[in-house]
Design a protein around this motif. Structure first.
Motif, short mmCIF file in Angstrom:
data_model
loop_
_atom_site.label_atom_id
_atom_site.label_comp_id
_atom_site.label_asym_id
_atom_site.label_seq_id
_atom_site.Cartn_x
_atom_site.Cartn_y
_atom_site.Cartn_z
N PHE A 156 -3.02 -1.77 -25.41
CA PHE A 156 -2.15 -1.40 -24.29
C PHE A 156 -2.88 -1.74 -22.99
N ALA A 157 -2.14 -2.29 -22.05
CA ALA A 157 -2.71 -2.61 -20.74
C ALA A 157 -1.74 -2.19 -19.65
N LEU A 158 -2.26 -1.51 -18.65
CA LEU A 158 -1.47 -1.07 -17.51
C LEU A 158 -2.15 -1.59 -16.25
N ALA A 159 -1.39 -2.27 -15.39
CA ALA A 159 -1.97 -2.87 -14.20
C ALA A 159 -1.05 -2.66 -13.00
N ARG A 160 -1.66 -2.71 -11.81
CA ARG A 160 -0.90 -2.64 -10.56
C ARG A 160 -1.35 -3.79 -9.67
N TYR A 161 -0.40 -4.44 -9.01
CA TYR A 161 -0.68 -5.63 -8.21
C TYR A 161 -0.20 -5.44 -6.78
N HIS A 162 -1.01 -5.94 -5.85
CA HIS A 162 -0.66 -5.98 -4.43
C HIS A 162 -0.65 -7.44 -4.01
N ARG A 163 0.45 -7.88 -3.46
CA ARG A 163 0.61 -9.29 -3.07
C ARG A 163 0.76 -9.39 -1.56
N SER A 164 0.23 -10.45 -0.99
CA SER A 164 0.42 -10.68 0.44
C SER A 164 1.87 -11.10 0.70
N ARG A 165 2.27 -11.07 1.95
CA ARG A 165 3.64 -11.45 2.29
C ARG A 165 3.88 -12.91 1.93
N GLU A 166 5.05 -13.19 1.33
CA GLU A 166 5.34 -14.52 0.81
C GLU A 166 6.19 -15.36 1.75
N PHE A 167 6.81 -14.75 2.75
CA PHE A 167 7.63 -15.51 3.69
C PHE A 167 7.62 -14.82 5.05
N GLU A 168 7.93 -15.60 6.06
CA GLU A 168 7.94 -15.07 7.43
C GLU A 168 9.04 -14.02 7.58
N GLY A 169 8.68 -12.91 8.20
CA GLY A 169 9.65 -11.83 8.41
C GLY A 169 9.75 -10.85 7.27
N GLN A 170 8.98 -11.03 6.20
CA GLN A 170 9.02 -10.08 5.08
C GLN A 170 8.55 -8.71 5.57
N LYS A 171 9.35 -7.69 5.31
CA LYS A 171 9.11 -6.38 5.90
C LYS A 171 7.91 -5.67 5.29
N GLN A 172 7.73 -5.78 3.99
CA GLN A 172 6.64 -5.08 3.32
C GLN A 172 5.90 -6.02 2.38
N ARG A 173 4.62 -5.72 2.18
CA ARG A 173 3.86 -6.46 1.19
C ARG A 173 4.30 -6.01 -0.21
N PRO A 174 4.58 -6.93 -1.10
CA PRO A 174 5.04 -6.55 -2.44
C PRO A 174 3.97 -5.79 -3.23
N VAL A 175 4.41 -4.75 -3.92
CA VAL A 175 3.56 -3.97 -4.82
C VAL A 175 4.36 -3.75 -6.11
N PHE A 176 3.78 -4.09 -7.24
CA PHE A 176 4.49 -3.89 -8.50
C PHE A 176 3.49 -3.61 -9.61
N GLY A 177 3.99 -3.05 -10.69
CA GLY A 177 3.16 -2.72 -11.82
C GLY A 177 3.55 -3.51 -13.05
N SER A 178 2.66 -3.51 -14.04
CA SER A 178 2.89 -4.25 -15.27
C SER A 178 2.35 -3.45 -16.45
N PHE A 179 3.13 -3.37 -17.53
CA PHE A 179 2.71 -2.68 -18.74
C PHE A 179 2.87 -3.63 -19.91
N THR A 180 1.82 -3.76 -20.73
CA THR A 180 1.83 -4.65 -21.88
C THR A 180 1.44 -3.90 -23.13
N ILE A 181 2.19 -4.13 -24.20
CA ILE A 181 1.84 -3.59 -25.51
C ILE A 181 1.69 -4.78 -26.46
N SER A 182 0.57 -4.79 -27.21
CA SER A 182 0.27 -5.92 -28.10
C SER A 182 -0.05 -5.39 -29.49
N ARG A 183 0.28 -6.20 -30.48
CA ARG A 183 -0.08 -5.85 -31.85
C ARG A 183 -0.47 -7.11 -32.60
N THR A 184 -1.67 -7.08 -33.19
CA THR A 184 -2.07 -8.18 -34.07
C THR A 184 -1.48 -7.95 -35.45
N LEU A 185 -1.24 -9.03 -36.18
CA LEU A 185 -0.55 -8.96 -37.46
C LEU A 185 -1.52 -9.02 -38.63
#
Length: 352
Positions: free
Chosen positions: A323-352
């Motif tokens: 299991f992996a849980l992460a949080r990302y902060h991204r710089s502004r991607e275009f002119e006039g963008q009101k907020q810097r993007p912040v998002f999370g990611s969750f991954t579940i993996s299973r080997t066979l």
């Protein structure tokens, strides 16, 4: 079912079932060190900007990806650990496949990403905010490793626009969560087939992991070319924890992260866990979700050329599960963008 989805889903099911079946049916060919050193795996990842905190349902608002990982392969076109459909595809993509390496494997993934502006209530086109866009992708990846170095090449094919089913998926998710629906999807980008050819090279320091507590660092550099996205990038990841995995990173967003790169020494015994921090800088020449459609007029914004990501998270492994849980902060991607993007990611993996 939509006929455009039948072939990718059929191939996904074939790849998902084939490694274990091939190992059982052909013990003298698809078995032994290939399965012990790097067993096949299934990863499922969910990204959402609601994981980033309150009032973050905007920008890259949601993503999901199912990834199927092969064991170590003798080659990409004849190895019995791959099902026949994968071997057939690989014969047509031989120029993408590296050779002369100690270990190599293949991934196949199906994923979707959704992009929306900040104001969910407006039905008109919001000229100073990013376009509505849904992207549906099928991805073929080839990893090749020698010692502490890895090369990964990935070919993504898909569709942007109404056929990617972005509105339908977001409406369904918001309906389950009892959230407000975004009202401006009629202004989304037009249908357009997309492709992206990505190549990255990575290196690990130190090359050997200790049995107990330890650390490592993974550098990366590369780029992508295509109407979906064109950019050059570089960055790195640092990890610290107990029984670090012998791979090339734990960041779920990295193209060779989370159980997908060839490993050595087999599955870890007991449990393991570590913290990780990652950074990536990109010089972007094109991003269809910001620049708009390639061959016809559409909504677009004034994209920034230099974009950076900083992420951090935790990964835990127990037996066949990770299991992996992460949080990302991204710089502004275009002119006039009101907020810097912040998002999370969750991954579940299973080997066979």
């Amino acid at each position: 079912m939509d006929t455009r989805l039948r072939l990718p889903l059929a191939l996904a099911l074939a790849l998902a079932g084939s490694p274990a079946c091939a190992a059982a049916a052909q013990p003298d060919t698809c078995s032994g060190s290939a399965l012990r050193d790097h067993p096949p795996a299934v990863n499922f990842r969910v990204d959402n900007d609601l994981f980033g905190g309150a009032h973050q349902d905007q920008g890259y608002t949601n993503g999901a990806m199912l990834t199927l990982v092969s064991p170590n392969l003798a080659d990409y076109t004849d190895d019995p650990c791959l099902p026949a459909p994968a071997r057939w595809i690989n014969r047509h993509l031989e120029r993408l496949q590296p050779g002369g390496f100690e270990q190599q494997n293949m991934i196949f993934s199906v994923g979707q990403g959704l992009f929306t502006p900040t104001d969910s209530t407006r039905t008109d086109l919001i000229g100073d905010d990013r376009p509505y866009a849904g992207v549906l992708l099928v991805n073929f990846g080839y990893n090749a490793r020698t010692g502490d170095r890895l090369r990964t090449t990935q070919l993504a094919l898909g569709m942007v626009g109404p056929s990617a089913q972005g509105k339908q998926v977001q409406d369904a998710v918001h309906g389950v969560l009892d959230d407000e629906k975004f009202m401006g999807w009629k202004n989304q980008l037009h249908d357009e087939p997309v492709l992206r050819l990505l190549h990255e090279r990575m290196r690990r320091w130190p090359a050997n992991n200790p049995a107990g507590w330890g650390w490592d660092a993974i550098s990366h550099w590369g780029g992508a070319l295509g109407n979906l996205a064109t950019y050059g990038n570089a960055g790195g990841e640092v990890r610290f924890g107990w029984q670090l995995p012998d791979d090339f990173g734990s960041s779920p967003l990295r193209p060779a992260g989370e159980n997908t790169a060839p490993t050595r020494g087999g599955r870890l015994s007991g449990w393991s866990g570590h913290l990780f921090a990652t950074a990536d800088a990109r010089w972007v020449l094109r991003d269809i979700t910001l620049d708009g459609n390639t061959f016809r007029g559409s909504h677009s914004v004034d994209r920034r050329a230099l974009v950076g990501d900083i992420g951090y998270g935790v990964a835990l492994t127990r037996g066949k599960w990770k299991f992996a849980l992460a949080r990302y902060h991204r710089s502004r991607e275009f002119e006039g963008q009101k907020q810097r993007p912040v998002f999370g990611s969750f991954t579940i993996s299973r080997t066979l």
